[in-house]
Design a protein around this motif. Structure first.
Motif, short mmCIF file in Angstrom:
data_model
loop_
_atom_site.label_atom_id
_atom_site.label_comp_id
_atom_site.label_asym_id
_atom_site.label_seq_id
_atom_site.Cartn_x
_atom_site.Cartn_y
_atom_site.Cartn_z
N ALA A 96 0.87 -1.21 -0.10
CA ALA A 96 -0.17 -0.04 0.19
C ALA A 96 0.94 1.38 -0.19
N CYS A 97 0.45 2.51 -0.15
CA CYS A 97 1.16 3.72 -0.56
C CYS A 97 2.08 4.00 0.69
N GLY A 98 1.49 3.82 1.84
CA GLY A 98 2.12 4.22 3.32
C GLY A 98 2.10 5.62 3.62
N LYS A 99 1.34 6.43 2.72
CA LYS A 99 1.50 7.95 2.90
C LYS A 99 0.11 8.53 3.04
N CYS A 100 -1.02 7.74 2.79
CA CYS A 100 -2.45 8.46 2.58
C CYS A 100 -2.96 8.09 3.85
N GLU A 101 -4.23 9.14 3.97
CA GLU A 101 -4.86 9.07 5.58
C GLU A 101 -5.19 7.74 5.78
N PHE A 102 -5.35 6.84 5.03
CA PHE A 102 -5.91 5.34 5.31
C PHE A 102 -4.78 4.56 5.94
N CYS A 103 -3.64 4.86 5.17
CA CYS A 103 -2.35 4.09 5.51
C CYS A 103 -1.94 4.73 6.75
N LEU A 104 -1.92 6.01 7.03
CA LEU A 104 -1.28 6.43 8.11
C LEU A 104 -2.16 6.34 9.34
N LEU A 110 -7.76 -0.04 2.99
CA LEU A 110 -8.58 0.95 2.34
C LEU A 110 -8.00 1.72 1.22
N CYS A 111 -6.60 1.66 1.25
CA CYS A 111 -5.79 2.61 0.34
C CYS A 111 -5.94 2.44 -0.92
N THR A 112 -6.01 3.73 -1.72
CA THR A 112 -6.43 3.60 -3.24
C THR A 112 -5.26 3.02 -3.81
ZN LIG Z 1 -2.23 4.44 1.19
#
Ligand SMILES: [Zn+2]
Ligand SMILES: [Zn+2]
Length: 341
Positions: A96-104, A110-112
Protein backbone atom coordinates in the motif's frame (compact mmCIF):
# COMPACT_ATOMS: atom_id res chain seq x y z
CA UNK A 1 10.44 -22.14 -11.66
CA UNK A 2 7.09 -23.89 -12.04
CA UNK A 3 3.99 -21.72 -11.76
CA UNK A 4 0.27 -22.19 -12.33
CA UNK A 5 -0.89 -19.08 -14.18
CA UNK A 6 -4.12 -17.50 -15.33
CA UNK A 7 -3.87 -16.36 -18.97
CA UNK A 8 -7.34 -14.88 -19.39
CA UNK A 9 -10.73 -14.48 -17.76
CA UNK A 10 -12.74 -17.63 -18.22
CA UNK A 11 -15.92 -19.38 -17.08
CA UNK A 12 -15.17 -22.24 -14.69
CA UNK A 13 -18.50 -23.90 -15.47
CA UNK A 14 -17.17 -24.58 -18.99
CA UNK A 15 -13.40 -24.49 -18.58
CA UNK A 16 -12.19 -27.06 -16.07
CA UNK A 17 -8.53 -26.05 -16.52
CA UNK A 18 -8.48 -22.29 -16.01
CA UNK A 19 -4.81 -22.28 -14.95
CA UNK A 20 -1.84 -23.41 -17.01
CA UNK A 21 1.43 -24.88 -15.77
CA UNK A 22 4.34 -22.86 -17.18
CA UNK A 23 7.97 -22.11 -16.37
CA UNK A 24 8.80 -18.56 -15.32
CA UNK A 25 12.16 -17.05 -14.40
CA UNK A 26 12.80 -17.00 -10.66
CA UNK A 27 11.88 -13.50 -9.38
CA UNK A 28 14.71 -11.18 -8.34
CA UNK A 29 14.00 -9.37 -5.05
CA UNK A 30 14.25 -5.55 -5.21
CA UNK A 31 15.89 -3.30 -2.65
CA UNK A 32 13.57 -3.85 0.32
CA UNK A 33 12.12 -7.12 -0.90
CA UNK A 34 12.67 -10.77 -0.06
CA UNK A 35 12.52 -13.85 -2.24
CA UNK A 36 10.42 -16.60 -0.65
CA UNK A 37 10.62 -20.30 -1.48
CA UNK A 38 6.95 -21.30 -1.31
CA UNK A 39 6.08 -24.34 0.85
CA UNK A 40 2.28 -24.04 0.87
CA UNK A 41 -0.37 -21.80 -0.64
CA UNK A 42 -4.02 -21.77 0.37
CA UNK A 43 -6.79 -21.86 -2.25
CA UNK A 44 -9.34 -19.10 -1.76
CA UNK A 45 -12.75 -18.26 -3.19
CA UNK A 46 -11.21 -14.97 -4.35
CA UNK A 47 -9.23 -16.91 -6.94
CA UNK A 48 -12.60 -17.88 -8.50
CA UNK A 49 -13.55 -14.18 -8.54
CA UNK A 50 -10.30 -13.42 -10.35
CA UNK A 51 -10.65 -16.25 -12.86
CA UNK A 52 -14.27 -15.39 -13.63
CA UNK A 53 -13.53 -11.68 -13.89
CA UNK A 54 -15.31 -10.24 -10.85
CA UNK A 55 -11.99 -8.88 -9.56
CA UNK A 56 -9.69 -9.47 -12.52
CA UNK A 57 -5.89 -9.18 -12.60
CA UNK A 58 -4.67 -6.16 -14.58
CA UNK A 59 -1.87 -8.13 -16.24
CA UNK A 60 -1.68 -11.60 -17.77
CA UNK A 61 -0.38 -14.15 -17.24
CA UNK A 62 -0.91 -13.81 -13.48
CA UNK A 63 0.28 -16.16 -10.74
CA UNK A 64 -2.65 -16.37 -8.30
CA UNK A 65 -2.53 -17.22 -4.61
CA UNK A 66 -2.44 -15.06 -1.50
CA UNK A 67 -2.14 -17.41 1.49
CA UNK A 68 1.52 -18.18 1.16
CA UNK A 69 3.87 -19.86 3.62
CA UNK A 70 7.51 -20.33 2.76
CA UNK A 71 11.10 -19.68 3.73
CA UNK A 72 13.30 -16.71 2.92
CA UNK A 73 15.61 -17.70 0.06
CA UNK A 74 17.27 -14.36 -0.79
CA UNK A 75 17.33 -10.82 0.59
CA UNK A 76 17.15 -7.61 -1.44
CA UNK A 77 20.18 -5.31 -1.06
CA UNK A 78 18.52 -3.25 1.72
CA UNK A 79 16.27 -5.89 3.27
CA UNK A 80 17.09 -6.50 6.94
CA UNK A 81 13.91 -7.67 8.69
CA UNK A 82 14.41 -11.41 8.07
CA UNK A 83 17.29 -13.86 7.79
CA UNK A 84 17.78 -16.53 5.14
CA UNK A 85 15.62 -19.61 5.97
CA UNK A 86 13.23 -17.68 8.27
CA UNK A 87 9.69 -18.92 7.82
CA UNK A 88 7.30 -16.21 6.64
CA UNK A 89 3.70 -15.80 5.54
CA UNK A 90 2.30 -13.54 2.83
CA UNK A 91 -1.34 -12.46 2.82
CA UNK A 92 -3.75 -10.68 0.47
CA UNK A 93 -2.14 -7.32 1.22
CA UNK A 94 0.97 -7.12 -1.00
CA UNK A 95 1.63 -3.40 -0.58
CA UNK A 96 0.00 0.00 0.00
CA UNK A 97 1.22 3.60 -0.46
CA UNK A 98 2.13 4.17 3.20
CA UNK A 99 1.33 7.91 2.96
CA UNK A 100 -2.42 8.43 2.52
CA UNK A 101 -4.88 9.08 5.38
CA UNK A 102 -5.94 5.42 5.41
CA UNK A 103 -2.38 4.07 5.51
CA UNK A 104 -1.39 6.53 8.24
CA UNK A 105 -4.39 5.43 10.33
CA UNK A 106 -3.47 1.73 9.96
CA UNK A 107 -6.36 1.14 7.54
CA UNK A 108 -4.07 0.44 4.60
CA UNK A 109 -6.68 -2.08 3.42
CA UNK A 110 -8.66 0.99 2.21
CA UNK A 111 -5.68 2.66 0.43
CA UNK A 112 -6.45 3.55 -3.21
CA UNK A 113 -3.01 2.20 -4.04
CA UNK A 114 -3.72 -1.14 -2.30
CA UNK A 115 -2.06 -3.98 -4.18
CA UNK A 116 -3.26 -7.53 -3.75
CA UNK A 117 -1.03 -10.60 -3.77
CA UNK A 118 -1.82 -12.89 -6.68
CA UNK A 119 -3.91 -10.25 -8.48
CA UNK A 120 -1.78 -7.10 -8.74
CA UNK A 121 1.53 -8.90 -8.10
CA UNK A 122 2.61 -12.51 -8.64
CA UNK A 123 1.41 -14.76 -5.82
CA UNK A 124 2.03 -18.18 -4.35
CA UNK A 125 0.81 -20.70 -6.96
CA UNK A 126 4.51 -21.08 -7.82
CA UNK A 127 7.79 -22.36 -6.44
CA UNK A 128 9.03 -18.86 -5.55
CA UNK A 129 7.62 -15.36 -5.08
CA UNK A 130 9.00 -12.00 -4.01
CA UNK A 131 7.38 -9.54 -1.61
CA UNK A 132 8.27 -6.25 0.16
CA UNK A 133 9.78 -7.34 3.50
CA UNK A 134 7.38 -5.08 5.44
CA UNK A 135 4.49 -7.12 4.04
CA UNK A 136 5.76 -10.55 5.18
CA UNK A 137 4.83 -11.99 8.57
CA UNK A 138 6.66 -14.37 10.89
CA UNK A 139 4.67 -17.59 11.30
CA UNK A 140 4.31 -18.87 14.90
CA UNK A 141 6.12 -22.16 15.42
CA UNK A 142 3.10 -24.21 16.44
CA UNK A 143 1.69 -24.20 12.91
CA UNK A 144 2.66 -26.52 10.08
CA UNK A 145 3.14 -24.89 6.67
CA UNK A 146 -0.19 -26.15 5.33
CA UNK A 147 -1.91 -25.44 8.65
CA UNK A 148 -0.75 -21.81 8.61
CA UNK A 149 -1.71 -21.05 4.99
CA UNK A 150 -5.51 -20.80 5.46
CA UNK A 151 -4.99 -18.53 8.45
CA UNK A 152 -3.45 -15.88 6.22
CA UNK A 153 -6.62 -15.01 4.33
CA UNK A 154 -9.66 -16.77 5.64
CA UNK A 155 -8.42 -16.29 9.21
CA UNK A 156 -7.16 -12.73 8.93
CA UNK A 157 -10.22 -11.41 7.10
CA UNK A 158 -12.43 -13.37 9.47
CA UNK A 159 -10.66 -11.60 12.31
CA UNK A 160 -11.32 -8.21 10.69
CA UNK A 161 -14.99 -9.14 10.11
CA UNK A 162 -15.45 -10.16 13.73
CA UNK A 163 -13.80 -6.92 14.85
CA UNK A 164 -16.17 -4.89 12.63
CA UNK A 165 -19.26 -6.51 14.19
CA UNK A 166 -18.58 -4.65 17.48
CA UNK A 167 -19.66 -7.84 19.22
CA UNK A 168 -19.57 -7.88 23.02
CA UNK A 169 -19.39 -10.99 25.18
CA UNK A 170 -22.91 -12.36 25.58
CA UNK A 171 -24.17 -10.92 22.28
CA UNK A 172 -25.42 -13.48 19.80
CA UNK A 173 -23.51 -13.95 16.59
CA UNK A 174 -24.81 -15.41 13.33
CA UNK A 175 -22.68 -16.81 10.53
CA UNK A 176 -24.28 -17.25 7.12
CA UNK A 177 -22.13 -19.48 4.93
CA UNK A 178 -19.77 -21.89 6.63
CA UNK A 179 -16.60 -22.27 4.58
CA UNK A 180 -12.95 -21.66 5.40
CA UNK A 181 -13.36 -18.20 6.92
CA UNK A 182 -16.55 -18.82 8.91
CA UNK A 183 -15.27 -21.92 10.66
CA UNK A 184 -12.24 -19.96 11.86
CA UNK A 185 -14.49 -17.09 12.99
CA UNK A 186 -16.54 -19.56 15.02
CA UNK A 187 -13.38 -20.76 16.78
CA UNK A 188 -12.11 -17.27 17.55
CA UNK A 189 -15.55 -16.01 18.63
CA UNK A 190 -15.89 -18.90 21.09
CA UNK A 191 -12.52 -17.96 22.59
CA UNK A 192 -13.00 -14.17 22.71
CA UNK A 193 -16.71 -14.19 23.61
CA UNK A 194 -17.30 -17.31 25.74
CA UNK A 195 -20.84 -16.23 26.71
CA UNK A 196 -22.01 -15.55 23.18
CA UNK A 197 -24.13 -18.08 21.34
CA UNK A 198 -23.31 -18.76 17.69
CA UNK A 199 -25.97 -19.53 15.07
CA UNK A 200 -24.91 -20.92 11.72
CA UNK A 201 -26.83 -20.78 8.42
CA UNK A 202 -25.55 -23.06 5.69
CA UNK A 203 -27.06 -24.79 2.67
CA UNK A 204 -25.14 -28.02 3.07
CA UNK A 205 -25.96 -30.59 5.69
CA UNK A 206 -22.24 -31.37 6.06
CA UNK A 207 -21.40 -27.76 6.85
CA UNK A 208 -24.19 -27.62 9.43
CA UNK A 209 -22.90 -30.79 11.10
CA UNK A 210 -19.38 -29.35 11.10
CA UNK A 211 -20.69 -26.16 12.76
CA UNK A 212 -22.39 -28.15 15.51
CA UNK A 213 -19.20 -30.19 16.08
CA UNK A 214 -17.30 -26.94 16.55
CA UNK A 215 -19.76 -25.73 19.18
CA UNK A 216 -22.46 -23.76 17.37
CA UNK A 217 -25.65 -23.31 19.42
CA UNK A 218 -27.84 -23.98 16.38
CA UNK A 219 -27.38 -24.64 12.67
CA UNK A 220 -30.03 -24.36 9.97
CA UNK A 221 -30.53 -23.80 6.26
CA UNK A 222 -30.13 -20.29 4.80
CA UNK A 223 -33.81 -19.35 5.09
CA UNK A 224 -34.55 -21.12 8.37
CA UNK A 225 -35.44 -18.90 11.32
CA UNK A 226 -33.15 -19.20 14.34
CA UNK A 227 -34.73 -19.57 17.82
CA UNK A 228 -33.86 -15.94 18.65
CA UNK A 229 -32.93 -12.67 16.96
CA UNK A 230 -29.22 -11.91 16.62
CA UNK A 231 -26.99 -8.92 17.45
CA UNK A 232 -24.82 -9.39 14.42
CA UNK A 233 -24.33 -11.70 11.49
CA UNK A 234 -21.32 -12.23 9.24
CA UNK A 235 -22.07 -13.25 5.65
CA UNK A 236 -19.34 -15.14 3.77
CA UNK A 237 -21.43 -16.39 0.85
CA UNK A 238 -20.87 -15.40 -2.80
CA UNK A 239 -24.59 -14.71 -3.45
CA UNK A 240 -27.49 -12.39 -2.42
CA UNK A 241 -30.19 -14.57 -0.91
CA UNK A 242 -28.32 -15.01 2.41
CA UNK A 243 -28.17 -11.20 2.82
CA UNK A 244 -31.94 -10.80 2.66
CA UNK A 245 -32.51 -13.88 4.80
CA UNK A 246 -29.95 -12.71 7.37
CA UNK A 247 -31.04 -9.12 7.94
CA UNK A 248 -34.57 -10.13 8.93
CA UNK A 249 -32.99 -12.15 11.77
CA UNK A 250 -31.16 -9.13 13.21
CA UNK A 251 -32.25 -7.50 16.47
CA UNK A 252 -32.99 -3.74 16.41
CA UNK A 253 -29.65 -1.95 15.98
CA UNK A 254 -28.14 -5.16 14.64
CA UNK A 255 -25.36 -5.23 12.10
CA UNK A 256 -24.65 -7.42 9.09
CA UNK A 257 -21.05 -7.66 7.94
CA UNK A 258 -20.55 -8.78 4.35
CA UNK A 259 -17.25 -10.58 4.01
CA UNK A 260 -17.08 -11.18 0.27
CA UNK A 261 -14.81 -9.41 -2.18
CA UNK A 262 -17.50 -9.62 -4.88
CA UNK A 263 -20.98 -11.10 -5.14
CA UNK A 264 -22.06 -13.23 -8.08
CA UNK A 265 -24.93 -11.99 -10.29
CA UNK A 266 -26.81 -15.32 -10.34
CA UNK A 267 -29.55 -14.57 -7.81
CA UNK A 268 -29.51 -10.77 -7.73
CA UNK A 269 -33.32 -10.78 -8.25
CA UNK A 270 -33.60 -11.97 -4.69
CA UNK A 271 -32.83 -8.39 -3.59
CA UNK A 272 -36.33 -7.40 -4.79
CA UNK A 273 -37.65 -9.25 -1.74
CA UNK A 274 -36.13 -6.48 0.38
CA UNK A 275 -38.88 -5.14 2.60
CA UNK A 276 -37.86 -1.96 4.39
CA UNK A 277 -39.85 -2.47 7.63
CA UNK A 278 -38.92 -6.13 7.95
CA UNK A 279 -35.30 -5.97 6.86
CA UNK A 280 -33.86 -2.51 7.52
CA UNK A 281 -36.10 -0.49 9.86
CA UNK A 282 -34.98 -0.21 13.52
CA UNK A 283 -31.50 1.05 12.79
CA UNK A 284 -30.16 -2.11 11.25
CA UNK A 285 -26.82 -1.70 9.53
CA UNK A 286 -24.99 -3.36 6.66
CA UNK A 287 -21.21 -2.98 6.35
CA UNK A 288 -18.72 -4.65 4.07
CA UNK A 289 -15.23 -5.75 5.03
CA UNK A 290 -12.55 -4.88 2.48
CA UNK A 291 -9.17 -6.59 2.22
CA UNK A 292 -6.95 -6.85 5.29
CA UNK A 293 -4.50 -4.54 7.02
CA UNK A 294 -1.16 -5.85 8.29
CA UNK A 295 -2.42 -5.43 11.86
CA UNK A 296 -5.26 -7.90 11.18
CA UNK A 297 -2.82 -10.52 9.91
CA UNK A 298 -0.31 -10.25 12.74
CA UNK A 299 -2.91 -9.93 15.53
CA UNK A 300 -4.80 -12.89 14.15
CA UNK A 301 -1.69 -15.09 13.83
CA UNK A 302 -0.92 -14.44 17.50
CA UNK A 303 -4.51 -15.13 18.56
CA UNK A 304 -4.60 -18.31 16.48
CA UNK A 305 -1.39 -19.53 18.16
CA UNK A 306 -2.78 -18.71 21.62
CA UNK A 307 -6.19 -20.44 21.23
CA UNK A 308 -4.82 -22.47 19.31
CA UNK A 309 -6.71 -22.54 16.02
CA UNK A 310 -5.59 -25.33 13.75
CA UNK A 311 -7.74 -25.26 10.64
CA UNK A 312 -8.76 -28.47 8.92
CA UNK A 313 -7.27 -28.65 5.47
CA UNK A 314 -6.88 -30.90 2.43
CA UNK A 315 -3.62 -30.85 0.49
CA UNK A 316 -3.20 -30.82 -3.31
CA UNK A 317 -0.11 -30.76 -5.52
CA UNK A 318 0.68 -27.45 -7.26
CA UNK A 319 -0.20 -29.11 -10.58
CA UNK A 320 -3.64 -30.03 -9.15
CA UNK A 321 -4.54 -26.37 -8.54
CA UNK A 322 -7.31 -26.60 -11.17
CA UNK A 323 -8.84 -29.59 -9.38
CA UNK A 324 -8.78 -27.72 -6.05
CA UNK A 325 -10.44 -24.67 -7.64
CA UNK A 326 -13.18 -26.71 -9.31
CA UNK A 327 -13.93 -28.50 -6.04
CA UNK A 328 -14.09 -25.15 -4.29
CA UNK A 329 -16.49 -23.86 -6.94
CA UNK A 330 -18.67 -26.95 -6.47
CA UNK A 331 -18.64 -26.22 -2.74
CA UNK A 332 -17.11 -29.56 -1.82
CA UNK A 333 -15.80 -27.78 1.22
CA UNK A 334 -14.86 -29.04 4.57
CA UNK A 335 -12.27 -26.71 5.98
CA UNK A 336 -9.61 -25.29 3.67
CA UNK A 337 -7.75 -26.37 0.54
CA UNK A 338 -3.98 -25.97 0.38
CA UNK A 339 -1.44 -26.48 -2.42
CA UNK A 340 1.67 -28.20 -1.07
CA UNK A 341 4.61 -27.00 -3.12
ZN1 LIG B 1 -2.23 4.52 1.22
ZN1 LIG C 1 -8.45 -15.13 0.16
Amino acid sequence: MKAMVLNQITDIAENKSPLELIHLPQPIPGDKEILVKVSACGVCHTELDEIEGRTPPQIFPMVLGHQVVGTVEKLGSNASKFKIDDRVGIAWIYSACGKCEFCLAGNENLCTDFKATGRDAFGGYAEFMKVPEDFAFPIPEIFSNSGAAPLLCAGAIGYRSLHLTNLEDGHNLGLTGFGASAHLVLMMAKHKFPNSKIYVFARSEKEREFAMELGAEWAGDTEQEPPEKLNCIIDTTPVWKPIIEAIKNLKPGGRLIINAIRKEELDKDYLLKLDYPEHLWMEKEIKSVANVARRDVSEFLNLAAEIPIKPEFQEYALTDANKALIELKQRKIRGAKVLKI
